[in-house]
Design a protein around this motif. Structure first.
Motif, PDB file in Angstrom:
ATOM      1  N   UNK A  90       0.834  -1.200   0.000  1.00  0.00           N
ATOM      2  CA  UNK A  90       0.000   0.000   0.000  1.00  0.00           C
ATOM      3  C   UNK A  90       0.867   1.248   0.000  1.00  0.00           C
ATOM      4  N   UNK A  91       1.882   1.277   0.853  1.00  0.00           N
ATOM      5  CA  UNK A  91       2.747   2.458   0.939  1.00  0.00           C
ATOM      6  C   UNK A  91       3.537   2.673  -0.351  1.00  0.00           C
ATOM      7  N   UNK A  92       3.939   1.595  -1.003  1.00  0.00           N
ATOM      8  CA  UNK A  92       4.664   1.712  -2.268  1.00  0.00           C
ATOM      9  C   UNK A  92       3.827   2.438  -3.309  1.00  0.00           C
ATOM     10  N   UNK A  93       2.516   2.257  -3.228  1.00  0.00           N
ATOM     11  CA  UNK A  93       1.609   2.919  -4.167  1.00  0.00           C
ATOM     12  C   UNK A  93       1.062   4.232  -3.626  1.00  0.00           C
ATOM     13  N   UNK A  94       1.703   4.751  -2.572  1.00  0.00           N
ATOM     14  CA  UNK A  94       1.349   6.070  -2.062  1.00  0.00           C
ATOM     15  C   UNK A  94       0.167   6.114  -1.127  1.00  0.00           C
ATOM     16  N   UNK A  95      -0.300   4.953  -0.664  1.00  0.00           N
ATOM     17  CA  UNK A  95      -1.497   4.909   0.165  1.00  0.00           C
ATOM     18  C   UNK A  95      -1.219   4.865   1.647  1.00  0.00           C
ATOM     19  N   UNK A  96      -2.282   4.913   2.425  1.00  0.00           N
ATOM     20  CA  UNK A  96      -2.245   4.757   3.874  1.00  0.00           C
ATOM     21  C   UNK A  96      -3.253   3.674   4.237  1.00  0.00           C
ATOM     22  N   UNK A  97      -2.967   2.959   5.331  1.00  0.00           N
ATOM     23  CA  UNK A  97      -3.833   1.838   5.716  1.00  0.00           C
ATOM     24  C   UNK A  97      -3.894   1.715   7.228  1.00  0.00           C
ATOM     25  N   UNK A  98      -5.120   1.574   7.750  1.00  0.00           N
ATOM     26  CA  UNK A  98      -5.383   1.271   9.160  1.00  0.00           C
ATOM     27  C   UNK A  98      -5.816  -0.191   9.261  1.00  0.00           C
ATOM     28  N   UNK A  99      -5.447  -0.849  10.343  1.00  0.00           N
ATOM     29  CA  UNK A  99      -5.936  -2.199  10.635  1.00  0.00           C
ATOM     30  C   UNK A  99      -7.221  -2.098  11.441  1.00  0.00           C
ATOM     31  N   UNK A 100      -8.223  -2.861  11.058  1.00  0.00           N
ATOM     32  CA  UNK A 100      -9.447  -2.899  11.849  1.00  0.00           C
ATOM     33  C   UNK A 100      -9.352  -4.049  12.856  1.00  0.00           C
ATOM     34  N   UNK A 101      -9.344  -3.717  14.140  1.00  0.00           N
ATOM     35  CA  UNK A 101      -9.143  -4.699  15.212  1.00  0.00           C
ATOM     36  C   UNK A 101     -10.482  -5.280  15.631  1.00  0.00           C
ATOM     37  N   UNK A 102     -10.537  -6.624  15.742  1.00  0.00           N
ATOM     38  CA  UNK A 102     -11.823  -7.328  15.777  1.00  0.00           C
ATOM     39  C   UNK A 102     -11.809  -8.474  16.780  1.00  0.00           C
ATOM     40  N   UNK A 103     -12.845  -8.544  17.560  1.00  0.00           N
ATOM     41  CA  UNK A 103     -13.203  -9.756  18.300  1.00  0.00           C
ATOM     42  C   UNK A 103     -14.697  -9.929  18.082  1.00  0.00           C
ATOM     43  N   UNK A 104     -15.112 -11.110  17.640  1.00  0.00           N
ATOM     44  CA  UNK A 104     -16.515 -11.277  17.248  1.00  0.00           C
ATOM     45  C   UNK A 104     -17.453 -11.554  18.424  1.00  0.00           C
ATOM     46  N   UNK A 105     -16.892 -11.811  19.627  1.00  0.00           N
ATOM     47  CA  UNK A 105     -17.759 -12.017  20.781  1.00  0.00           C
ATOM     48  C   UNK A 105     -18.659 -13.217  20.629  1.00  0.00           C
ATOM     49  N   UNK A 106     -19.953 -13.011  20.789  1.00  0.00           N
ATOM     50  CA  UNK A 106     -20.881 -14.150  20.830  1.00  0.00           C
ATOM     51  C   UNK A 106     -21.097 -14.808  19.477  1.00  0.00           C
TER      52      UNK A 106
END
Length: 347
Positions: A90-106
């Protein structure tokens, strides 16, 4: 005209986006059997690097958070290395990226983590079977103990630190769409009578503890949150839910997050206890950067931003069909229509 979509936007002094178009988190179930991102995933995200910001597919913070097959993790060295290839692309192509942090619970299932208990706010299950694995029936969860809640908070913070180690520009905590954090925020799934249930302050406590732990670990400027004030997915609505979010939103505003992101499949959906659309409710009660989402076209998104309904737009399925979505919209080109058969491969 959609010119406003291509204006730069500063989330804060740390992160400036090249445009106002986000790639929404899109679960693809394409990690390997160890939940490690693949080269194909790196190429897939890299091709979409001209989005102002990519929010990754939801990434599980620990084994018992898994509720779908082959969803990537962010808790082993191999997974961190796999994600580092994605962020580099992503960075090589000039972008930015956030990770979406997940726990699915029930809606987690022991099948994915070798057996054991499913954790949730209360011992209230959901009916039905696991998507893509219809032979698996949802289990009645265990109400998380205080010690287990504390461990969950620590694990969210550790996953955030792992994300930064993997080269992500920040994280979006998944507090929406009927998963663990959202389960604490709604009366349908939270029947507790201790300090994590019963009152708006108590029901919002876990969400705020996670936000504070993550922001304390990686900085509030790199921390975002997704929420669903209107219950609509794996969750029944309750008019009392509004008071929970009436309390939560001002608390979040004080924390100077990178952004707040609505969790909704279609933003034309109205909720009687919110007085209309979820996005309108949040905008009226939260004054910082807001991301809209939910079946918007470039034109309707541009109009909504012009009307100050939100600041940024997250685009979902059209990004699956159009890796060059931003360039196509900027150039006034026709978009390739999305179809379900596109989910079979990463293009």
């Amino acid at each position: 005209m959609t010119d406003n979509l291509f204006q730069p936007y500063a989330l804060n002094n740390t992160i400036e986006l090249s445009n106002r178009i986000l790639m929404a988190p899109l679960t693809r179930c394409m990690a390997d059997d160890d939940l490690v991102p693949t080269r194909a995933m790196a190429d897939y995200y890299g091709r979409r690097g001209d989005a102002g910001l990519i929010v990754s597919e939801a990434v599980i913070i620990r084994p018992d958070g898994q509720g779908y097959p082959n969803t990537p993790g962010l808790f082993t060295p191999e997974q961190i290395r796999g994600w580092s290839e994605v962020t580099a692309a992503v960075h090589k192509n000039g972008g930015k990226i956030f990770a979406q942090l997940w726990h699915t619970g029930r809606v987690a299932h022991p099948h994915f983590f070798g057996g054991g208990e499913v954790l949730a706010p209360s011992a209230v299950g959901v009916e039905g079977t696991v998507p893509r694995m219809r032979e698996l029936t949802y289990q009645t969860p265990k109400a998380a103990s205080h010690e287990e809640i504390a461990e969950l908070v620590k694990d969210y913070a550790q996953a955030a630190a792992n994300a930064i180690d993997a080269g992500f520009d920040g994280v979006e905590i998944h507090g929406a769409n009927g998963y663990l954090i959202d389960q604490f925020l709604h009366h349908d799934s939270n029947r507790r009578s201790d300090e994590y249930g019963g009152t708006p302050q108590n029901m919002a406590r876990f969400a705020l503890e996670v936000v504070d732990a993550v922001a304390g670990r990686i900085g509030n400027d790199r921390t975002a949150l997704r929420i669903s004030p209107g219950a609509y997915f794996n969750m029944a609505g309750d008019s009392r839910d509004r008071t929970v979010f009436d309390y939560l939103l001002p608390e979040l505003e004080q924390r100077e997050l990178a952004f707040l992101h609505i969790g909704i499949f279609d933003d034309s959906t109205e909720f009687d206890y919110l007085g209309g659309r979820a996005s309108a409710y949040v905008r009226a009660n939260y004054g910082k950067t807001l991301v809209g989402v939910g079946s918007y076209s470039p034109e309707s998104a541009s109009s909504a931003i012009d009307e100050d309904k939100f600041d940024l737009i997250a685009i979902g399925r059209p990004f699956i069909a159009n890796p060059d979505y931003v360039a196509r919209v900027r150039g006034g080109e026709a978009l390739v229509p999305y179809s379900e058969d596109m989910l079979a491969t990463l293009v």
